[in-house]
Write an enzyme that holds these catalytic residues in place. Structure first.
Site, PDB file in Angstrom:
ATOM      1  N   HIS A  67      47.619 -32.612 -45.050  1.00  0.00           N
ATOM      2  CA  HIS A  67      47.769 -31.435 -45.893  1.00  0.00           C
ATOM      3  C   HIS A  67      47.102 -30.210 -45.257  1.00  0.00           C
ATOM      4  CE1 HIS A  67      47.136 -29.624 -50.210  1.00  0.00           C
ATOM      5  NE2 HIS A  67      48.027 -28.950 -49.503  1.00  0.00           N
ATOM      6  N   GLU A  70      49.193 -29.015 -42.396  1.00  0.00           N
ATOM      7  CA  GLU A  70      50.371 -28.274 -42.869  1.00  0.00           C
ATOM      8  C   GLU A  70      50.028 -26.804 -43.086  1.00  0.00           C
ATOM      9  OE1 GLU A  70      51.971 -26.990 -46.905  1.00  0.00           O
ATOM     10  OE2 GLU A  70      51.686 -29.163 -46.948  1.00  0.00           O
ATOM     11  N   HIS A  71      48.885 -26.551 -43.709  1.00  0.00           N
ATOM     12  CA  HIS A  71      48.445 -25.170 -43.930  1.00  0.00           C
ATOM     13  C   HIS A  71      48.084 -24.493 -42.604  1.00  0.00           C
ATOM     14  CE1 HIS A  71      47.516 -24.821 -48.424  1.00  0.00           C
ATOM     15  NE2 HIS A  71      48.065 -26.018 -48.299  1.00  0.00           N
ATOM     16  N   GLU A 145      41.113 -23.263 -44.009  1.00  0.00           N
ATOM     17  CA  GLU A 145      42.143 -24.022 -44.723  1.00  0.00           C
ATOM     18  C   GLU A 145      41.647 -25.364 -45.238  1.00  0.00           C
ATOM     19  OE1 GLU A 145      45.006 -22.655 -45.476  1.00  0.00           O
ATOM     20  OE2 GLU A 145      44.424 -20.855 -44.365  1.00  0.00           O
ATOM     21  N   GLU A 167      42.252 -26.343 -53.743  1.00  0.00           N
ATOM     22  CA  GLU A 167      43.537 -26.747 -54.322  1.00  0.00           C
ATOM     23  C   GLU A 167      43.469 -28.173 -54.864  1.00  0.00           C
ATOM     24  OE1 GLU A 167      47.940 -27.746 -52.534  1.00  0.00           O
ATOM     25  OE2 GLU A 167      46.935 -25.938 -51.780  1.00  0.00           O
TER      26      GLU A 167
END
Length: 235
Positions: A67, A70-71, A145, A167
């Site tokens: 994840h 990905e960012h 990130e 998040e």
């Protein structure tokens, strides 16, 4: 344009072709001779052109490295060294879809546009992002990130911050989401589906920069990719 089986087009060898009546498309499967990258092209009369590149990215723990990666790859690259090209594309592109998604075992980067020039520009930005990201030059990208320590003044306690960290704290605040994760963890122990690819806030701070870069070197390679193109004309 007529295509012939086993013939090479722009470095990609056509290995299978068939009609898919359900979506009025001609499907062609290619394989890149030099890298082994696979490509599925669906040719049809739809003028909304779609491109996606995906990678098999099974995590071995719950630090959320798929994840965070990905960012992070969308935070500047060799040809596009600005801080956040994704935001610039969202503001200025003619795209009809623009995103990236992390699953339990794969990560995909899909874009779409009805404008041909814009479509090829989106492809260029995304391909450079996944293969030549700035993560090797700027460790600050992982800190931004993924996670970093934060201390606003000496009176406060040190806390963790980060885009993915924050998040996932939000995601783990939902009882239903926590229950779903625990069920999956119980059903699939010792597999990629038994850990949290998005990242568990308890474990995200365990991720080191070395592990982060090793993950990109291992999985973000053309031989581990699958490319998808949906368009009315294949070049």
């Amino acid at each position: 344009m007529e295509f012939e089986l086993n013939k090479v087009y722009h470095g990609f060898r056509l290995i299978e072709q068939r009609e898919v009546e359900e979506i009025n498309s001609t499907a062609r499967i290619f394989e890149h001779d030099k890298s082994g990258a696979r490509l599925l092209n669906l040719q049809n009369d739809d003028d909304n052109k779609v491109f996606s590149i995906g990678f098999r990215t099974p995590p071995s723990d719950s630090t959320g490295v798929p994840h965070i990666m990905e960012h992070s790859v969308l935070c500047g690259s060799r040809k596009f060294p600005i801080k956040d090209p994704f935001v610039e594309l969202a503001k200025g592109s003619l795209n009809t879809f623009l995103n990236a998604m992390t699953f339990s075992d794969k990560t995909i980067y899909p874009v779409a546009s009805r404008n041909e020039k814009d479509f090829f520009n989106l492809m260029d930005v995304y391909l450079d992002a996944v293969f030549y990201p700035n993560i090797y030059k700027y460790p600050e990208i992982l800190a931004q990130e993924g996670w970093h320590y934060e201390l606003n003044n000496e009176e406060e306690e040190i806390t963790y911050k980060g885009v993915v960290y924050n998040e996932m704290k939000g995601a783990f605040s939902s009882p239903e989401d926590v229950l779903y994760r625990k069920i999956q963890e119980s059903l699939f122990p010792d597999t990629t589906y038994g850990v949290e690819s998005g990242g568990d806030p308890e474990y995200i701070p365990n991720l080191t920069n070395e592990q982060f870069l090793d993950f990109h070197k291992k999985f973000y390679h053309p031989s581990n990719s699958y490319i998808f193109i949906w368009e009315w004309r294949f070049r």
